[in-house]
Design a protein around this motif. Structure first.
Motif, PDB file in Angstrom:
ATOM      1  N   LYS A   1      -6.801 -15.707   0.214  1.00 47.87           N
ATOM      2  CA  LYS A   1      -5.778 -15.236  -1.074  1.00 47.87           C
ATOM      3  C   LYS A   1      -4.206 -15.292  -0.743  1.00 47.87           C
ATOM      4  CE  LYS A   1      -5.119 -12.047  -4.896  1.00 47.87           C
ATOM      5  NZ  LYS A   1      -5.783 -12.160  -6.043  1.00 47.87           N
TER       6      LYS A   1
ATOM      7  N   THR B   1       2.183 -12.696   1.235  1.00 48.17           N
ATOM      8  CA  THR B   1       1.002 -12.437   1.925  1.00 48.17           C
ATOM      9  C   THR B   1      -0.240 -13.472   1.765  1.00 48.17           C
ATOM     10  OG1 THR B   1      -0.141 -11.522   0.250  1.00 48.17           O
ATOM     11  CG2 THR B   1       1.164  -9.980   1.441  1.00 48.17           C
TER      12      THR B   1
ATOM     13  N   ARG C   1      -4.157 -13.457   3.130  1.00 53.29           N
ATOM     14  CA  ARG C   1      -4.998 -12.602   3.264  1.00 53.29           C
ATOM     15  C   ARG C   1      -6.451 -13.470   3.403  1.00 53.29           C
ATOM     16  NH1 ARG C   1      -3.066  -7.587   3.245  1.00 53.29           N
ATOM     17  NH2 ARG C   1      -4.999  -6.693   3.908  1.00 53.29           N
TER      18      ARG C   1
ATOM     19  N   GLY D   1     -10.104 -10.540   3.196  1.00 55.90           N
ATOM     20  CA  GLY D   1      -9.352  -9.267   3.057  1.00 55.90           C
ATOM     21  C   GLY D   1      -8.250  -8.856   4.294  1.00 55.90           C
ATOM     22  N   GLU D   2      -8.174  -9.812   5.452  1.00 53.28           N
ATOM     23  CA  GLU D   2      -7.385  -9.256   6.540  1.00 53.28           C
ATOM     24  C   GLU D   2      -6.100 -10.007   6.250  1.00 53.28           C
ATOM     25  OE1 GLU D   2      -9.196  -8.471  10.544  1.00 53.28           O
ATOM     26  OE2 GLU D   2     -10.416  -9.736   9.759  1.00 53.28           O
ATOM     27  N   ASP D   3      -5.097  -9.362   6.788  1.00 56.87           N
ATOM     28  CA  ASP D   3      -3.573 -10.017   6.864  1.00 56.87           C
ATOM     29  C   ASP D   3      -4.034 -10.916   7.866  1.00 56.87           C
ATOM     30  OD1 ASP D   3      -1.005 -10.658   6.822  1.00 56.87           O
ATOM     31  OD2 ASP D   3      -0.460  -8.811   7.513  1.00 56.87           O
TER      32      ASP D   3
END
Lengths: 224, 251
Positions: free
Chosen positions: B6, B62, B64, B67-69
């Motif tokens: 994302k 951002t 992701r 879900g992780e940066d």
């Protein structure tokens, strides 16, 4: 390959007609080492120098190819860190026709180490059909490390092949990023690059000796 | 389906120059997205940003991944997480064989999963299987990485490496450029065979022809660092016929 222990003050050696010698010189401590080797007709000399660590070394090597079809394969690798200071001078004298010499030197300097290489290939007036090649390549791992490479040709014959190349560079970011993008860690990617770089100077060295250098390469990678 | 990647409002700069200027993109497992656009639109910068190239600075937005940066992660961490970049210009590494290169990579991936080094037998089997996928002959494994490779061989090597590392998300940056028809077929069918419901692919391309082999779910047009149009597979054909002007002029 035999280990040749150099003593302070150096050595004069010869490879007699029709014979072949293969010597490995490991240098882990400092000193001045003038060495002169004469290679006679049809004789072969293989000689590899490996200089390691935080040392002050002065090598001054002269190889005289004095008989037809004499040949010399010369290798040098230095893996330096700390305040190492290495001077390596080579004089390859082609005194008669039809001899060949091939020299490959690789230097890696980390820490505040410095290396100075001077390599002269001298071809006498009647030494036709000489084939003489020399390469000296250096990698600097830190801002403080220094390397100089000065190749020199003195050619008095006209039917010869003489080549030389010298470079001083740094680790290649493109290669490092490529390896890292495949999951190889930065540290491991550096080690791989150094190992691959050094390998060309180790082609005549037994495998156990070159494998034994991995620890030095690992240490120099980390010591940055 | 699960969102894999994302990207929101992504801005990124190379040096002082802002190249990506607000990208939004969401990719789910099982999907293939093609990114097209004129030269200089930022396609390769987007690919390099996702892979963590250090000369690119993310200035806003951002990214992701599961879900992780992603932004603070090193390139190798991204690889371990399952991201793969197929290079537009694969790098030559003289002196390092393809086999040793891949062994190092596979073993680092295994180490991250708490596994020991791959066995010689298993590694050979893997190499053989994946080389067959891109029709590489047996001499390939002992040749130095990309050194002296033809353009087609380099791109096939990228797909081979992708197959060896089995990424969740593959980003292929112009894997079709500089290929003759045979190499294009090999690369195209190779990538298509690797397609699964649990992985995803981003194809950066200038041409419709690669998309004949790997039919994308979405096509995005990138222009001046933004996605300016999104369509289905038919958009590529339209671009092939009409170019980008009609899209740009409508902005």
């Amino acid at each position: 390959m035999e280990t040749l222990e150099l003593k302070e003050g150096g050595a004069r050696l010869s490879v007699e007609r029709g014979s072949s010698r293969s010597w490995l010189v490991m240098q882990r401590s400092g000193g001045d080492f003038p060495v002169e080797i004469t290679v006679e007709e049809d004789a072969s000399l293989e000689l590899a120098f490996i200089v390691l660590g935080d040392v002050r070394v002065r090598n001054s090597l002269t190889v005289n190819l004095v008989g037809r079809d004499a040949n010399c394969r010369l290798r040098g690798l230095w893996l330096l860190g700390g305040n190492a200071d290495v001077k390596f001078e080579v004089r390859m004298n082609h005194e008669v026709p039809q001899c060949n010499s091939e020299q490959i030197f690789k230097g890696i300097c980390g820490g505040s180490a410095r290396s100075d290489f001077f390599g002269l290939i001298k071809v006498a007036p009647d030494a036709q059909k000489t084939d003489a090649r020399q390469q000296c390549h250096n990698l600097l791992l830190t801002e403080a490390a220094r390397a100089n490479a000065k190749p020199q040709l003195e050619i008095y014959a006209d039917d010869v092949i003489c080549t030389h190349g010298a470079t001083v560079g740094r680790l290649r970011d493109e290669e490092l990023f490529y390896m890292r993008s495949r999951g190889i860690s930065l540290e491991e990617a550096k080690k791989i690059q150094l190992t691959v770089f050094a390998a060309e100077a180790l082609d005549i060295v037994p495998e156990d000796v070159s494998a034994g250098l991995q620890g030095w390469i690992d240490a120099i990678t980390l010591s940055e | 389906m699960n969102t894999m990647l994302k990207i929101e409002n992504l801005h990124a700069a190379v040096g002082e120059k802002e190249i990506l200027r607000g990208i939004d993109l969401e990719i789910k497992a099982g999907e293939v997205h093609a990114i097209m656009g004129p030269n200089g639109a930022g396609k390769s910068t987007l690919a390099a940003t996702l892979a963590g190239r250090d000369n690119i600075t993310v200035t806003d937005g951002t990214i992701r991944f599961e879900g992780e940066d992603l932004v603070p992660m090193s390139p190798e961490e991204r690889s371990w997480k399952g991201i793969f970049l197929g290079f537009q210009y694969p790098v030559e590494i003289p002196g390092l064989t393809n086999a040793n290169f891949m062994k190092a990579a596979v073993n680092e991936h295994r180490k991250q999963r708490g596994l020991g080094p791959v066995s010689a037998v298993e590694f050979l089997r893997m190499m053989k299987e994946k080389m067959a996928l891109v029709e590489m002959d047996s001499s390939f494994s002992s040749r130095a990485v990309n050194a002296g490779f033809s353009g087609g061989e380099k791109k096939r090597n990228e797909v081979f490496q992708m197959a060896m590392l089995d990424p969740k998300l593959a980003i292929l940056d112009e894997s079709d450029s500089g290929l003759d028809v045979d190499a294009l077929r090999i690369v195209g069918t190779g990538v298509d065979k690797l397609r699964r419901p649990d992985n995803a692919t981003i194809l950066i391309t200038h041409y419709q022809r690669l998309l004949d082999y790997i039919v994308p779910d979405y096509i995005h047009v990138l222009y001046k660092g933004r996605i300016v149009m999104t369509g289905d597979k038919d958009l590529a054909r339209e671009i092939e016929e009409r170019g980008y002007d009609w899209i740009i002029n409508a902005l």
